[in-house]
Design an enzyme around this catalytic site. Structure first.
Site, short mmCIF file in Angstrom:
data_model
loop_
_atom_site.label_atom_id
_atom_site.label_comp_id
_atom_site.label_asym_id
_atom_site.label_seq_id
_atom_site.Cartn_x
_atom_site.Cartn_y
_atom_site.Cartn_z
N TYR A 1 0.85 -1.19 0.00
CA TYR A 1 0.00 0.00 0.00
C TYR A 1 0.89 1.25 0.00
CZ TYR A 1 -3.67 -3.38 0.47
OH TYR A 1 -4.50 -4.44 0.22
N GLY B 1 -4.07 -14.06 12.25
CA GLY B 1 -5.22 -13.43 11.61
C GLY B 1 -6.40 -14.36 11.50
C1 LIG Z 1 -9.58 -11.17 5.28
C2 LIG Z 1 -8.23 -10.56 5.50
C3 LIG Z 1 -8.11 -9.18 5.59
C4 LIG Z 1 -6.86 -8.60 5.83
N1 LIG Z 1 -6.77 -7.24 5.98
C5 LIG Z 1 -5.60 -6.67 6.36
C6 LIG Z 1 -5.54 -5.30 6.70
O1 LIG Z 1 -6.55 -4.56 6.71
N2 LIG Z 1 -4.33 -4.79 7.06
C7 LIG Z 1 -3.19 -5.58 7.10
O2 LIG Z 1 -2.11 -5.09 7.43
N3 LIG Z 1 -3.24 -6.90 6.79
C8 LIG Z 1 -4.41 -7.46 6.46
N4 LIG Z 1 -4.47 -8.82 6.23
C9 LIG Z 1 -3.27 -9.65 6.44
C10 LIG Z 1 -3.28 -10.24 7.85
O3 LIG Z 1 -3.05 -9.23 8.82
C11 LIG Z 1 -2.20 -11.34 8.04
O4 LIG Z 1 -0.95 -10.80 7.71
C12 LIG Z 1 -2.47 -12.57 7.16
O5 LIG Z 1 -3.81 -12.98 7.28
C13 LIG Z 1 -1.54 -13.74 7.56
O6 LIG Z 1 -1.79 -14.13 8.91
P1 LIG Z 1 -2.63 -15.48 9.23
O7 LIG Z 1 -1.94 -16.58 8.49
O8 LIG Z 1 -2.54 -15.63 10.72
O9 LIG Z 1 -4.04 -15.26 8.76
C14 LIG Z 1 -5.70 -9.42 5.96
C15 LIG Z 1 -5.84 -10.80 5.85
C16 LIG Z 1 -7.08 -11.38 5.65
C17 LIG Z 1 -7.19 -12.89 5.61
#
Ligand SMILES: Cc1cc2nc3c(=O)[nH]c(=O)nc-3n(C[C@H](O)[C@H](O)[C@H](O)COP(=O)(O)O)c2cc1C
Length: 369
Positions: A181, A314
């Protein structure tokens, strides 16, 4: 798993455990007003057992909005909406930071007021991919290059949104410098073709990130400010040819400020977490991005090995609102979400059961015996 469940204290942070809920966009805010969903307070309250909650990305000005249903921190109505969220989280003893977001080129005229063009460090479009809008998937457009005075105004908008976040009762803010971003578009070689002081060299490409951090720190105090970075992350068509040199320079510049934390999302060949940990004297939150959700076991290892102080998860927090309690009790975890991730109402948002609610799910291994 014990490591994840221990309390963590540093500076102003007093976390009940070392688990953070990673920021996750859910696209459920009012698309016209940018006021958080009426269900947002319930959603975050249900997950307040996390040591730290980091909200979904929140836009800092009208051109910062990436898609339908993204909330803002620009108007009084939005600020009031977030107050309901922070009060609900604090009533449960939780800690919550707002993630401040400017998407740069990762948006579309149909998402922006008056059909304006997206803005970016340089007029470089995302090629061959589409972006989700209220009119469905549309081709990316070529963004407009930010002028010097617009860059200064954008830096001020991050600080104003941070002020609003504190007014809304947040414990702090996380600046979104990750995932391709605006801030990372300034850092990336393929997205920043500027030859002025905001481009050209590592120092130039880092200038915007540094100015945003410094302005937000001046507004709300360093101990209320976190920064999320994702070195070497190719997401959203970003390329960084020498991520180690770039991010070591960023960390060296920011370490003396005494930020609440550095949040490192690792995705790419550069092992950013292990490389940056010894260079960062403050709190480090670690997250990894892979097709499979990050595992609590891997998170516990990062803490045990001294690579992280706090681990962000997440998708597992989305479907397991009581994730810390489940880990403490050895309760089986629900898998990652498969539907209702973005947009919509209560469904897929506030209806994931806790282990205690779920019929047939044992509360603890003992109860299952
Ligand atoms: C539905 C969704 C929305 C996300 N929105 C953001 C966001 O708004 N800002 C951000 O920095 N990362 C966002 N991410 C990335 C997550 O913060 C995280 O880095 C990613 O899901 C990997 O972690 P996990 O394997 O525990 O899910 C998003 C991820 C998912 C799945």
């Amino acid at each position: 798993m014990r490591e994840l469940l221990e309390p963590y204290r540093a500076g102003r942070l007093e976390l009940a455990n070392r688990l953070a809920m990673a920021p996750m966009t859910r696209g459920r805010a009012d698309d016209v007003t940018g006021v958080p969903s009426p269900h947002a307070a319930t959603y975050y309250r249900q997950r307040a057992g996390a040591g730290l909650l980091i909200t979904e990305g929140v836009y800092v000005n009208a051109l910062a909005k990436g898609g339908p249903g993204i909330p803002g921190l620009v108007t009084d109505a939005q600020t009031r909406g977030w107050r309901e969220v922070t009060e609900a989280v604090h009533a449960e003893g939780g800690t919550v930071f707002a993630q401040l977001w400017h998407v740069g080129r990762m948006t579309h005229p149909s998402t922006l007021p008056d059909g304006e063009l997206p803005v970016a460090p340089s007029a470089v479009a995302v090629e061959g991919e589409q972006i989700f809008t209220r009119d469905g998937l549309l081709d990316h457009v070529t963004p407009r290059e930010l002028t010097m005075s617009e860059i200064a105004a954008t830096v001020r908008d991050f600080a104003s949104a941070a002020r609003r976040a504190i007014d809304a009762g947040f414990d702090g803010v996380e600046i979104h410098g990750a995932n391709g971003y605006l801030i990372q578009q300034f850092i990336g070689d393929n997205t920043n073709l500027r030859t002025d002081e905001y481009g050209g060299s590592v120092t130039g490409r880092l200038r915007f990130a540094r100015e945003v951090v410094e302005a937000v720190v001046a507004e709300v105090g360093a101990d209320r400010v976190g920064l999320r970075i994702s070195p070497d992350n190719p997401v959203n068509q970003l390329a960084e040819t020498d991520a180690p040199t770039t991010y070591r320079a960023l960390v060296e510049a920011l370490d003396p400020l005494g930020l609440a934390y550095l949040h490192v999302l690792e995705n790419g060949a550069y092992g950013a977490i292990a490389d940056l940990r010894p260079r960062w004297s403050g709190t480090l939150i670690a997250n990894t991005n892979a097709p499979e959700p990050s595992s609590p076991e891997a998170g516990a290892r990062l803490i045990r090995d001294g690579h992280a102080d706090v681990v962000a998860l997440g998708r597992l927090f989305m479907t397991n609102p009581d994730l810390p309690a489940r880990l403490a009790n050895g309760t089986p975890l629900a898998g990652p979400p498969t539907e209702n991730v973005y947009g919509g109402g209560a469904e897929g948002y506030i209806d994931y059961p806790t282990a205690t609610d779920a019929p047939g799910t044992p509360k603890s291994p003992a109860a299952a015996a």
